[in-house]
Write a protein that holds these residues in place. Structure first.
Motif, PDB file in Angstrom:
ATOM      1  N   GLY A 105      40.857  67.935  36.153  1.00 19.15           N
ATOM      2  CA  GLY A 105      40.278  67.805  36.342  1.00 19.15           C
ATOM      3  C   GLY A 105      39.573  65.976  36.399  1.00 19.15           C
ATOM      4  O   GLY A 105      40.998  65.504  36.543  1.00 19.15           O
ATOM      5  N   LYS A 106      38.622  65.894  36.675  1.00 17.13           N
ATOM      6  CA  LYS A 106      38.498  63.926  37.558  1.00 17.13           C
ATOM      7  C   LYS A 106      38.054  63.318  36.668  1.00 17.13           C
ATOM      8  O   LYS A 106      37.142  64.362  35.163  1.00 17.13           O
ATOM      9  CB  LYS A 106      38.467  63.663  38.520  1.00 17.13           C
ATOM     10  N   ASN A 107      37.770  62.623  36.495  1.00 15.06           N
ATOM     11  CA  ASN A 107      37.006  62.045  35.078  1.00 15.06           C
ATOM     12  C   ASN A 107      36.483  60.616  35.843  1.00 15.06           C
ATOM     13  O   ASN A 107      36.593  60.409  36.819  1.00 15.06           O
ATOM     14  CB  ASN A 107      38.145  60.503  34.013  1.00 15.06           C
ATOM     15  N   GLN A 108      34.936  60.659  35.282  1.00 12.66           N
ATOM     16  CA  GLN A 108      33.973  59.629  36.076  1.00 12.66           C
ATOM     17  C   GLN A 108      33.870  58.262  34.548  1.00 12.66           C
ATOM     18  O   GLN A 108      33.486  58.725  33.370  1.00 12.66           O
ATOM     19  CB  GLN A 108      32.823  60.280  36.416  1.00 12.66           C
ATOM     20  N   LEU A 109      33.569  56.710  34.889  1.00  9.28           N
ATOM     21  CA  LEU A 109      33.647  56.151  34.122  1.00  9.28           C
ATOM     22  C   LEU A 109      32.621  54.996  34.959  1.00  9.28           C
ATOM     23  O   LEU A 109      32.865  54.975  36.095  1.00  9.28           O
ATOM     24  CB  LEU A 109      34.714  55.570  34.004  1.00  9.28           C
ATOM     25  N   THR A 110      31.928  55.065  33.886  1.00  9.89           N
ATOM     26  CA  THR A 110      30.735  53.951  33.870  1.00  9.89           C
ATOM     27  C   THR A 110      31.101  52.790  33.676  1.00  9.89           C
ATOM     28  O   THR A 110      31.292  52.563  31.818  1.00  9.89           O
ATOM     29  CB  THR A 110      29.221  54.210  33.261  1.00  9.89           C
ATOM     30  N   SER A 111      31.961  51.583  33.991  1.00  9.27           N
ATOM     31  CA  SER A 111      32.684  50.675  33.525  1.00  9.27           C
ATOM     32  C   SER A 111      32.156  48.957  34.115  1.00  9.27           C
ATOM     33  O   SER A 111      31.504  49.394  35.281  1.00  9.27           O
ATOM     34  CB  SER A 111      33.991  50.817  32.673  1.00  9.27           C
ATOM     35  N   ILE A 112      33.309  48.212  33.784  1.00 13.69           N
ATOM     36  CA  ILE A 112      33.456  47.027  33.908  1.00 13.69           C
ATOM     37  C   ILE A 112      34.373  46.566  35.029  1.00 13.69           C
ATOM     38  O   ILE A 112      35.722  46.680  33.836  1.00 13.69           O
ATOM     39  CB  ILE A 112      32.249  45.972  33.543  1.00 13.69           C
ATOM     40  N   VAL A 113      34.418  45.648  35.607  1.00 11.62           N
ATOM     41  CA  VAL A 113      34.981  44.831  36.805  1.00 11.62           C
ATOM     42  C   VAL A 113      36.362  44.265  35.316  1.00 11.62           C
ATOM     43  O   VAL A 113      35.501  43.178  35.664  1.00 11.62           O
ATOM     44  CB  VAL A 113      35.421  45.188  37.681  1.00 11.62           C
ATOM     45  N   THR A 114      37.078  44.615  34.570  1.00 15.72           N
ATOM     46  CA  THR A 114      37.254  43.035  34.202  1.00 15.72           C
ATOM     47  C   THR A 114      38.477  42.160  34.690  1.00 15.72           C
ATOM     48  O   THR A 114      38.065  41.040  34.452  1.00 15.72           O
ATOM     49  CB  THR A 114      38.247  43.666  32.509  1.00 15.72           C
ATOM     50  N   SER A 115      39.450  43.027  35.301  1.00 11.33           N
ATOM     51  CA  SER A 115      39.865  41.692  36.430  1.00 11.33           C
ATOM     52  C   SER A 115      40.885  42.960  37.063  1.00 11.33           C
ATOM     53  O   SER A 115      40.714  43.343  37.363  1.00 11.33           O
ATOM     54  CB  SER A 115      41.519  41.265  35.378  1.00 11.33           C
ATOM     55  N   ARG A 116      41.382  42.044  38.599  1.00 10.31           N
ATOM     56  CA  ARG A 116      41.851  42.296  39.711  1.00 10.31           C
ATOM     57  C   ARG A 116      42.916  41.224  39.789  1.00 10.31           C
ATOM     58  O   ARG A 116      42.968  40.288  39.541  1.00 10.31           O
ATOM     59  CB  ARG A 116      41.065  42.013  40.790  1.00 10.31           C
ATOM     60  N   HIS A 117      44.440  42.497  39.976  1.00 14.79           N
ATOM     61  CA  HIS A 117      45.829  41.621  41.146  1.00 14.79           C
ATOM     62  C   HIS A 117      45.769  42.472  42.087  1.00 14.79           C
ATOM     63  O   HIS A 117      45.668  43.917  42.722  1.00 14.79           O
ATOM     64  CB  HIS A 117      46.289  41.034  39.579  1.00 14.79           C
ATOM     65  N   LYS A 118      47.075  41.289  42.552  1.00 13.52           N
ATOM     66  CA  LYS A 118      47.169  42.742  43.770  1.00 13.52           C
ATOM     67  C   LYS A 118      48.761  41.982  43.134  1.00 13.52           C
ATOM     68  O   LYS A 118      49.273  40.830  42.637  1.00 13.52           O
ATOM     69  CB  LYS A 118      47.282  40.868  44.749  1.00 13.52           C
ATOM     70  N   THR A 119      49.167  42.557  43.573  1.00  9.98           N
ATOM     71  CA  THR A 119      50.762  42.580  43.000  1.00  9.98           C
ATOM     72  C   THR A 119      52.006  42.649  44.420  1.00  9.98           C
ATOM     73  O   THR A 119      51.738  42.158  45.393  1.00  9.98           O
ATOM     74  CB  THR A 119      51.464  44.199  42.521  1.00  9.98           C
ATOM     75  N   GLU A 120      53.578  41.977  44.429  1.00  8.17           N
ATOM     76  CA  GLU A 120      53.985  41.508  45.367  1.00  8.17           C
ATOM     77  C   GLU A 120      54.406  42.516  46.366  1.00  8.17           C
ATOM     78  O   GLU A 120      54.833  42.222  47.412  1.00  8.17           O
ATOM     79  CB  GLU A 120      55.122  40.906  44.286  1.00  8.17           C
ATOM     80  N   ASN A 121      54.257  44.061  45.756  1.00  6.77           N
ATOM     81  CA  ASN A 121      54.312  44.893  47.197  1.00  6.77           C
ATOM     82  C   ASN A 121      52.919  45.587  47.715  1.00  6.77           C
ATOM     83  O   ASN A 121      53.217  46.005  48.678  1.00  6.77           O
ATOM     84  CB  ASN A 121      54.967  46.397  46.289  1.00  6.77           C
ATOM     85  N   ASP A 122      52.204  44.204  47.428  1.00  4.81           N
ATOM     86  CA  ASP A 122      50.980  44.381  48.231  1.00  4.81           C
ATOM     87  C   ASP A 122      50.093  45.811  47.444  1.00  4.81           C
ATOM     88  O   ASP A 122      49.736  46.573  48.151  1.00  4.81           O
ATOM     89  CB  ASP A 122      50.897  44.783  50.032  1.00  4.81           C
ATOM     90  N   GLU A 123      49.622  46.472  46.504  1.00  7.01           N
ATOM     91  CA  GLU A 123      49.174  47.378  45.721  1.00  7.01           C
ATOM     92  C   GLU A 123      48.507  45.940  45.148  1.00  7.01           C
ATOM     93  O   GLU A 123      48.684  44.791  44.599  1.00  7.01           O
ATOM     94  CB  GLU A 123      49.924  47.658  45.013  1.00  7.01           C
ATOM     95  N   TYR A 124      46.476  46.931  45.288  1.00  5.96           N
ATOM     96  CA  TYR A 124      45.774  46.410  44.835  1.00  5.96           C
ATOM     97  C   TYR A 124      45.188  46.321  43.705  1.00  5.96           C
ATOM     98  O   TYR A 124      45.285  48.421  43.595  1.00  5.96           O
ATOM     99  CB  TYR A 124      44.863  46.707  45.938  1.00  5.96           C
ATOM    100  N   ILE A 125      45.715  46.425  42.249  1.00  7.26           N
ATOM    101  CA  ILE A 125      45.238  46.727  40.688  1.00  7.26           C
ATOM    102  C   ILE A 125      44.062  46.326  39.909  1.00  7.26           C
ATOM    103  O   ILE A 125      43.712  45.285  40.161  1.00  7.26           O
ATOM    104  CB  ILE A 125      46.290  47.019  40.345  1.00  7.26           C
ATOM    105  N   MET A 126      42.953  46.942  39.678  1.00  8.79           N
ATOM    106  CA  MET A 126      41.898  46.948  39.086  1.00  8.79           C
ATOM    107  C   MET A 126      41.652  47.564  38.148  1.00  8.79           C
ATOM    108  O   MET A 126      42.605  49.103  37.642  1.00  8.79           O
ATOM    109  CB  MET A 126      40.082  47.765  40.272  1.00  8.79           C
ATOM    110  N   THR A 127      41.333  46.387  36.794  1.00  7.09           N
ATOM    111  CA  THR A 127      41.486  47.105  35.079  1.00  7.09           C
ATOM    112  C   THR A 127      39.900  47.026  34.912  1.00  7.09           C
ATOM    113  O   THR A 127      39.146  46.462  35.225  1.00  7.09           O
ATOM    114  CB  THR A 127      41.853  45.442  34.997  1.00  7.09           C
ATOM    115  N   PHE A 128      39.772  47.655  34.336  1.00 10.73           N
ATOM    116  CA  PHE A 128      37.705  48.484  33.933  1.00 10.73           C
ATOM    117  C   PHE A 128      38.969  48.772  32.603  1.00 10.73           C
ATOM    118  O   PHE A 128      39.231  48.882  32.139  1.00 10.73           O
ATOM    119  CB  PHE A 128      37.817  49.769  34.133  1.00 10.73           C
TER     120      PHE A 128
END
Length: 174
Positions: A105-128
């Motif tokens: 199944g899936k997970n549901q996370l109630t959290s805070i975005v601690t950081s975000r970054h964009k990779t050199e391949n134009d992927e957008y990564i969010m860290t919770f």
């Protein structure tokens, strides 16, 4: 860059929530569409590679014997089989992850975005923030979500654990 202070008592993770029929159908369509254009795309790429090789060998063709042609064709077939096998192995990896996601199944996370970054391949990564100080959950995000939620925003994220796919994300009203 300022440091985000996280109250870990506010972070909640619900695991193994069963998937809806629509989400299971979405995974099934991804399985079906994965190999849709692979043979043709691979064949076109190899034909272009053969044409480039023929261009560079055009002066040497007059010295070729029949076994050179057999060797050349065998090399092309071997390259096709090699790259097809690589793509098949990648498909097996995704297939295993999709199977685990359907089972768990899936997970549901109630959290805070601690950081975000964009990779050199134009992927957008969010860290919770995870459930404790040393746990971080990194997920690839859509461009719109990446720009919508700044670091420090409290969000509710529903995601597939093994495929690392965000199904939904929205800001938590505080």
């Amino acid at each position: 860059m300022e440091k985000i202070v996280v109250d870990y008592s506010q972070v909640h993770l619900q695991e193994n929530i069963s998937l809806h029929e629509e989400e299971i159908n979405n995974i099934a369509s991804q399985k079906k569409d994965f190999f849709k254009n692979v043979p043709a795309s691979l064949l076109v790429a190899l034909i272009m590679l053969v044409l480039v090789a023929c261009y560079f060998l055009q002066n040497d063709f007059k010295n070729f014997k029949y076994y050179h042609y057999i060797l050349f064709i065998s090399l092309v077939v071997a390259l096709y089989a090699f790259f097809y096998a690589l793509i098949w192995l990648i498909y097996q990896y995704f297939l295993r992850n999709w199977k685990k996601d359907i089972e768990n199944g899936k997970n549901q996370l109630t959290s805070i975005v601690t950081s975000r970054h964009k990779t050199e391949n134009d992927e957008y990564i969010m860290t919770f923030a995870g459930r404790n100080k040393h746990e971080k959950i990194r997920l690839p995000a859509e461009r719109e979500d990446y720009h919508r939620y700044e670091a420090g925003t409290k969000v509710v994220v529903t995601y597939l654990k093994y495929s690392k796919v965000i199904l939904s994300i929205h800001k938590l009203d505080t």
